[in-house]
Design an enzyme around this catalytic site. Sequence first.
Site, PDB file in Angstrom:
ATOM      1  N   ALA A  26      -5.320   2.075  -0.782  1.00 12.41           N
ATOM      2  CA  ALA A  26      -3.841   2.519  -1.418  1.00 12.41           C
ATOM      3  C   ALA A  26      -4.176   2.872  -2.683  1.00 12.41           C
ATOM      4  O   ALA A  26      -5.069   2.721  -3.304  1.00 12.41           O
ATOM      5  CB  ALA A  26      -2.978   1.321  -1.096  1.00 12.41           C
TER       6      ALA A  26
ATOM      7  N   GLN B 286      -2.751   1.945  -5.394  1.00  7.28           N
ATOM      8  CA  GLN B 286      -2.828   0.723  -6.404  1.00  7.28           C
ATOM      9  C   GLN B 286      -3.810  -0.122  -5.798  1.00  7.28           C
ATOM     10  O   GLN B 286      -3.712  -1.337  -6.018  1.00  7.28           O
ATOM     11  CB  GLN B 286      -1.493   0.151  -6.821  1.00  7.28           C
ATOM     12  CG  GLN B 286      -0.679   1.062  -7.937  1.00  7.28           C
ATOM     13  CD  GLN B 286      -1.327   1.291  -9.088  1.00  7.28           C
ATOM     14  OE1 GLN B 286      -2.047   0.536  -9.426  1.00  7.28           O
ATOM     15  NE2 GLN B 286      -0.863   2.270  -9.660  1.00  7.28           N
ATOM     16  N   SER B 287      -4.841   0.467  -5.111  1.00  7.48           N
ATOM     17  CA  SER B 287      -5.841  -0.378  -4.687  1.00  7.48           C
ATOM     18  C   SER B 287      -6.821  -1.180  -5.684  1.00  7.48           C
ATOM     19  O   SER B 287      -7.318  -0.589  -6.606  1.00  7.48           O
ATOM     20  CB  SER B 287      -7.048   0.233  -4.163  1.00  7.48           C
ATOM     21  OG  SER B 287      -8.311  -0.277  -3.679  1.00  7.48           O
ATOM     22  N   ASN B 288      -6.613  -2.501  -5.695  1.00  7.23           N
ATOM     23  CA  ASN B 288      -7.487  -3.453  -6.380  1.00  7.23           C
ATOM     24  C   ASN B 288      -8.821  -3.316  -5.988  1.00  7.23           C
ATOM     25  O   ASN B 288      -9.733  -3.192  -6.986  1.00  7.23           O
ATOM     26  CB  ASN B 288      -6.990  -4.914  -6.171  1.00  7.23           C
ATOM     27  CG  ASN B 288      -5.533  -5.085  -6.543  1.00  7.23           C
ATOM     28  OD1 ASN B 288      -5.320  -4.733  -7.831  1.00  7.23           O
ATOM     29  ND2 ASN B 288      -4.936  -5.659  -5.806  1.00  7.23           N
TER      30      ASN B 288
ATOM     31  N   CYS C 260     -10.307  -0.653  -4.880  1.00  3.47           N
ATOM     32  CA  CYS C 260     -11.162   0.574  -5.439  1.00  3.47           C
ATOM     33  C   CYS C 260     -11.426   0.319  -6.780  1.00  3.47           C
ATOM     34  O   CYS C 260     -12.514   0.797  -7.469  1.00  3.47           O
ATOM     35  CB  CYS C 260     -10.104   1.553  -5.184  1.00  3.47           C
ATOM     36  SG  CYS C 260      -9.961   2.173  -3.635  1.00  3.47           S
TER      37      CYS C 260
END
Length: 324
Positions: A73, A75-77, A79
């Site tokens: 996403a 706001q991917s944590n 990534c």
Amino acid sequence: MSSIALPRLAFAHLPTAIEPMPRLSAHLGGAHLWVKRDDQTGLAFGGNKTRKLEFLLAEAQAHGARSLITWGAAQSNHCRQTAAAAARNGLACQVVLRGGPTEPVTGNVLLDQLLGAELIWAGERDPGEVAREAFDRAWEQGRRPYMIPFGGSSPTGAAAYAAAIGEFLNQGVSLDRIVLASASGGTQSGMLVGARMYGFEGRITGISVDQPASTLQQLIASLATQTASLLHQDATFEPADVDVNDRFLGGGYAVMGELERGAMRTFARLEGLILDPVYTGRAAGGLIELLRDGDIDRDERVLFWHTGGTPAVFAYAEQLKVGA
Ligand SMILES: *Cc1c(COP(=O)(O)O)cnc(C)c1O
């Protein structure tokens, strides 16, 4: 007791602390609540993906990787932690994010940039597909890419949470239940395998963040069975072995509602703990509701496993600020 015999790099700050939450417990009238601080795993604001990446980076190195690719996403944590693990180990990193660039640049997206990852926005397309194309291109260009699976949730990544159950049992806190946010399923799968390996008999309750319970139970049972096999454990898992609650999906993935906002304020104001709006806020809101409804007993000893995600707070400032 068996151990996790897989190659692993060491960059997480382990063991993470376990702390009691006496003011929250008193406020809710029970249960006996504890928190495990996997929001403090030490890598670029921490979170549960850091443990998985210790094993995934070892696998990448074994493949001779010089660059990492993953997706998630906006706001991917996952990534963000992958970008940090890449930087720390001298690898290039491409992250494919769902949708298009948003303003202001904040939270995990800002961190991805600071960490030097190349951001690829998927637009209308499926980010997983865009990531596979990026992988093929990088391969043709001789960049030796390694694909980090979605959410770090392959058997190799999940094995980190089998190890984490061993870690927590060594910390000597007796528990009846663990509650956690569950999404791509690697964390809960690993915990189920660890529970069998190390003899933890409490319940492991996953609060689903974006999928119906039946879908997530199937996924977790299958991933747990594969993870057990990778670890040479003679264990199989059925969907009925997996405790998932999907009552708290609200408006869907990453849509913060009153449940999440209320839980974030309660944890912050009573315990000085910051939760995130997407995962831990939803799981903590679920925990509070399950207690209120009597689904969790007042005298249970419950560990809330804090899986991180805190940089996303800043991407939700407009919805979280006082008066919003
Ligand atoms: C990814 C993530 C989860 C979910 O973990 P899975 O292994 O994907 O189920 C929970 N909390 C946070 C903060 C996360 O980033």
